[in-house]
Design an enzyme around this catalytic site. Structure first.
Site, PDB file in Angstrom:
ATOM      1  N   ARG A  46     -35.224 -13.498  14.596  1.00 14.31           N
ATOM      2  CA  ARG A  46     -35.535 -14.526  15.594  1.00 14.31           C
ATOM      3  C   ARG A  46     -34.650 -14.352  16.833  1.00 14.31           C
ATOM      4  NH1 ARG A  46     -34.632 -21.004  15.679  1.00 14.31           N
ATOM      5  NH2 ARG A  46     -36.709 -21.650  16.225  1.00 14.31           N
TER       6      ARG A  46
ATOM      7  N   ASP B 210     -28.560 -25.987  10.673  1.00 13.15           N
ATOM      8  CA  ASP B 210     -29.624 -25.013  10.457  1.00 13.15           C
ATOM      9  C   ASP B 210     -29.034 -23.608  10.284  1.00 13.15           C
ATOM     10  OD1 ASP B 210     -32.199 -24.018  10.321  1.00 13.15           O
ATOM     11  OD2 ASP B 210     -32.836 -24.813  12.269  1.00 13.15           O
TER      12      ASP B 210
ATOM     13  N   ASP C 253     -40.281 -25.776   6.623  1.00 11.33           N
ATOM     14  CA  ASP C 253     -40.833 -25.893   7.972  1.00 11.33           C
ATOM     15  C   ASP C 253     -42.321 -26.197   7.927  1.00 11.33           C
ATOM     16  OD1 ASP C 253     -38.630 -25.645   9.520  1.00 11.33           O
ATOM     17  OD2 ASP C 253     -38.897 -23.527   9.997  1.00 11.33           O
TER      18      ASP C 253
HETATM   19  C1  DGJ Z   1     -35.850 -24.111  11.895  1.00  7.78           C
HETATM   20  C2  DGJ Z   1     -35.887 -25.489  11.342  1.00  7.78           C
HETATM   21  O1  DGJ Z   1     -36.351 -25.474  10.023  1.00  7.78           O
HETATM   22  C3  DGJ Z   1     -36.743 -26.365  12.243  1.00  7.78           C
HETATM   23  O2  DGJ Z   1     -36.886 -27.637  11.679  1.00  7.78           O
HETATM   24  C4  DGJ Z   1     -36.093 -26.419  13.586  1.00  7.78           C
HETATM   25  O3  DGJ Z   1     -34.868 -27.080  13.479  1.00  7.78           O
HETATM   26  C5  DGJ Z   1     -35.917 -25.032  14.155  1.00  7.78           C
HETATM   27  N1  DGJ Z   1     -35.265 -24.141  13.220  1.00  7.78           N
HETATM   28  C6  DGJ Z   1     -35.133 -25.066  15.429  1.00  7.78           C
HETATM   29  O4  DGJ Z   1     -34.821 -23.827  15.893  1.00  7.78           O
END
Ligand code: DGJ
Length: 721
Positions: free
Chosen positions: A426, A461, A531
């Site tokens: 990413r 995160d 997600d």
């Molecule tokens: C991955 C997370 O799981 C999402 O909820 C969000 O916070 C994004 N990253 C943000 O980059």
């Protein structure tokens, strides 16, 4: 449960029995099976029955006749890897000591558990291994870890040390695993054991969405309600290997630990190494009971802090609502509307720090982007507090973008192998959290933000798997330590932030559920489950997650349609009926809701406020698996059995559907219950045996009445009269 060990004639530790509690006796020696088998390797001269190849053991060593998976791989100065850890002493004491720097289950009172330490010694190496066992008094749980202490003068290298080894006397089990990928985490997979090694693992640096550090062994006839099951869970967030080694004599060896492939630890003279903890849960009454033991253990004796015992705030997270495209005005408008709907906490997700408009930059620069937030996080949080809401913030402390001030100042702080290309994930790179200086620097930046503002919640995160792992802070012969030290660095930062900000509610996250593991729950009592916010997919993900993890740990939100991951349309009622079974919140822009939808959302929030204590602290039962059916059902029962909520979900609608009943569980058979929406009152035993009629959720011609299509759901609420 009973767990019975024996000091073997060669002074290794034998395993005699693990399972349902049985009467104690002075001796269980008769359970040691000594059989003369052709061509085996034997320990004592003139005795062809004592073969380590066949004896069930607690700490099997390699290369001396036991041909199965070993618990230790220790390299000595002369190159030998043969060890002889033999019984030296043991002690039994009340309580359970913590593990320094590592997450672990705990007790609040010494009467809750008893601990056994068995000290094994390799006299030649002057090195000890302490096998640590804790058995809980009122939970069918055994916690196990090992520590190795080099008291001699040799420079040893530890290549593997298992946290747990268990030899079971037969292999007639089905193995339950939780497998998946990003956005389809923890799907349930069940397969029979077969001869050979079957394993789950991570080599990604996090525990991963591909294999969760959990598996269970159950008998063929075991169901959710009855039969024997062993659950194994590893309290660790990094690379792991959990294997079942089935030999050709019908025995099953369970071996759990840090993955040896990326691990090697210089064990210099007078140093020690402590493994993470592994857990065994035993159930003689089905897999629901196994899961419930994990749920209460993780909720009550793994999670810590004030939030452990409190219902979780209903939150709104702006991620799917705005992604990184927002400013203070947008956020305050969203927050005001969320407040009007009854939401308690506003969480500002990724995109708030300097220059962060897409995923190519800024990770590591933990100061607010004044273009978006002119008064910074301090100003925004103050304004949100003034609305009568709490404020929460997203962070990703372990990462760095090449396009960042941090990278320009400290390019050597990323994990990277010299003279080799470096892969991105990413567009981002991994900071060297094995280096305490890096952790300290990031901690300082975060503390500046946290000190400047009123922050009630933090979403931590971690958005990529690790690659080309090499630390410039470590000597060349210490590179095998880096993966583990990285995780210790993560744990140390959590610990530092938790002790400085004990009131903050932490939610862990790793691209959704790539670090949904018991290690993280020790620091963050909840985790972003996935997600994937599509209700139909979430049913499966949350159902699978419930195998081990309590509802109070599962971040679950209602999102907009079409869903952003699958472009699927599901009813708003179903999206909420799924998200209620977790911590609950919204992941959308409330300004986009119609007036009608806003009324529904307000009702949903009021509903969750009324029932969240039951949902988050009650006893959870799986009733109908979405992996086997077009339907799914689960329920939560309050601890006094006076209240219960059943969630019932049907994926595809069908015409003239067959009659439907679900047999409920966990109710008081002698109590009478009302069922909201039904005009009769029934005994618990009727609901658990005759069942709850679900045909009225949709059947044949009634479809015209309800006008509901696919993905319909119902909640049934029971109240004892
Ligand atoms: C991955 C997370 O799981 C999402 O909820 C969000 O916070 C994004 N990253 C943000 O980059």
């Amino acid at each position: 449960m009973s767990y019975i060990l024996k000091i073997l004639p060669n002074r290794q530790i034998g395993q005699l029995y693990t399972g349902k509690r049985i009467h104690d006796q002075d001796s269980f020696d008769h359970l040691l099976e000594l059989v003369q088998r052709g061509m085996s390797v034997n320990v004592f001269e003139n005795d062809r029955t004592f073969s380590l190849e066949h004896i069930k053991q607690e700490f099997p060593a390699p290369l001396q006749g036991d041909m199965r998976t070993a618990s230790i791989d220790l390299e000595q100065e002369n190159g030998s890897r043969i060890v002889q850890f033999l019984y030296e002493s043991h002690e039994i004491f009340p309580g359970k000591p913590g593990l320094t720097g590592l997450p672990a289950t705990y007790v609040e009172n010494d009467k809750e558990a008893t601990t056994l330490h068995i000290t094994l010694k390799d006299a030649l190496l002057e090195t000890k291994v302490i096998l640590k066992y804790t058995i809980y008094e009122h939970r069918p749980v055994l916690a196990r870890s090992a520590e190795i202490i080099n008291e001699g003068s040799q420079h040893l290298t530890l290549h593997a040390l298992s946290s747990f080894n268990l030899d079971l006397p037969d292999a007639q089990y089905d193995m339950i695993e939780l497998t998946g990928a990003w956005a389809r985490e923890r799907n349930i997979k069940i397969h029979p054991l077969h001869e050979g090694i079957q394993s789950i693992y991570s080599l990604r640096g996090h525990s991963s969405s591909n294999f969760n550090p959990f598996f269970a062994l159950k008998r063929k006839h075991t169901t959710e309600e009855q039969g024997e099951a062993f659950g194994f869970s590893f309290v660790y967030s990094g690379n792991f290997l959990a294997a079942v080694d089935v030999d050709t004599y019908n025995t099953a060896r369970i071996n759990i630990g840090i993955h040896p492939f990326t691990f090697s630890w210089p064990l210099k003279e007078h140093t020690s190494f402590q493994t993470p903890e592994a857990l065994l849960v035993y159930s003689s009454s089905g897999t629901n009971a196994m899961s419930q033991t994990f749920h209460s253990l993780f909720r009550e004796r793994l999670a810590r802090g004030w939030w452990r015992d409190h219902v979780r705030p209903i939150l709104i997270n702006n991620w799917e609502g705005t992604y990184m495209d927002f400013d203070e005005k947008t956020i305050l408008e969203m927050a005001q509307q969320a407040k009007d709907l009854g939401i308690e906490l506003f969480v500002l997700d990724d995109g708030w720090y300097e220059g962060r408009n897409d995923d190519t930059s800024s990770l590591g620069d933990w100061f607010p982007d004044r273009a978006k937030l002119p008064e910074g996080i301090a100003g925004l949080s103050r304004k949100i507090e003034q609305l009568g809401m709490k404020f929460g913030l997203w962070i990703e402390p372990e990462m760095i973008s090449r396009n960042s001030k941090l990278f320009r100042q400290h390019p050597q702080w990323m994990l990277q192998t010299p003279h080799r290309p470096l892969s991105h994930g990413r567009n981002q790179y991994v900071l060297d959290f094995s280096d305490p200086d890096v952790v300290d620097h990031i901690a300082g930046m975060l503390e500046n933000v946290f000190d400047s503002a009123k922050i009630s919640y933090v979403k931590w995160d971690m958005n990529r798997a690790m690659s080309e792992v090499y630390s410039s802070a470590h000597h060349s012969n210490e590179q095998g330590m880096v993966y583990h030290q990285y995780i210790l660095g993560v744990y140390s930062l959590y610990e530092r932030l938790l002790s400085r900000y004990p009131d903050i509610l932490f939610e862990s996250c790793a691209s959704g559920g790539a670090r949904f593991d018991p290690g993280m729950l020790y620091y963050a009592p909840q985790a972003w489950t996935s997600d994937d916010t599509d209700a139909a997919e979430r049913i499966k993900i949350q159902y699978g997650t419930s195998m081990v993890y309590p509802l109070s740990s599962m971040g679950s939100h209602v999102s907009a349609i079409p869903n952003h991951q699958l472009y699927r349309y599901t009813p708003l009622s179903t999206r909420a009926n799924v998200a209620y079974f977790g911590t609950f919140g919204y992941e959308l822009d409330p300004r986009q809701l119609t007036e009608e939808e806003k009324k529904t959302v307000s009702r949903q929030i009021a509903f969750m406020k009324k029932y969240r204590d039951l949902i988050q602290f009650g006893t959870f039962y799986r009733l109908l698996s979405p992996f086997d059916h077009n339907e799914c059902a689960w329920m939560v029962v309050s601890n006094d059995k006076k209240r219960a909520i059943i969630g019932y979900y049907r994926m595809m609608q069908r015409v003239n559907e067959r009659f439907g009943r679900i047999r409920l569980q966990g109710l008081d058979e002698n109590l009478k219950y009302s069922i909201q929406g039904k005009n009769y009152i029934v005994y618990g035993d009727e609901l658990m045996n005759a069942g709850l009629i679900t045909t009225d959720a949709s059947a044949g011609e009634d479809n015209k009445k309800f006008k509901e299509g696919d993905y319909l759901s119902r909640l049934y609420i029971l109240d004892a009269q």
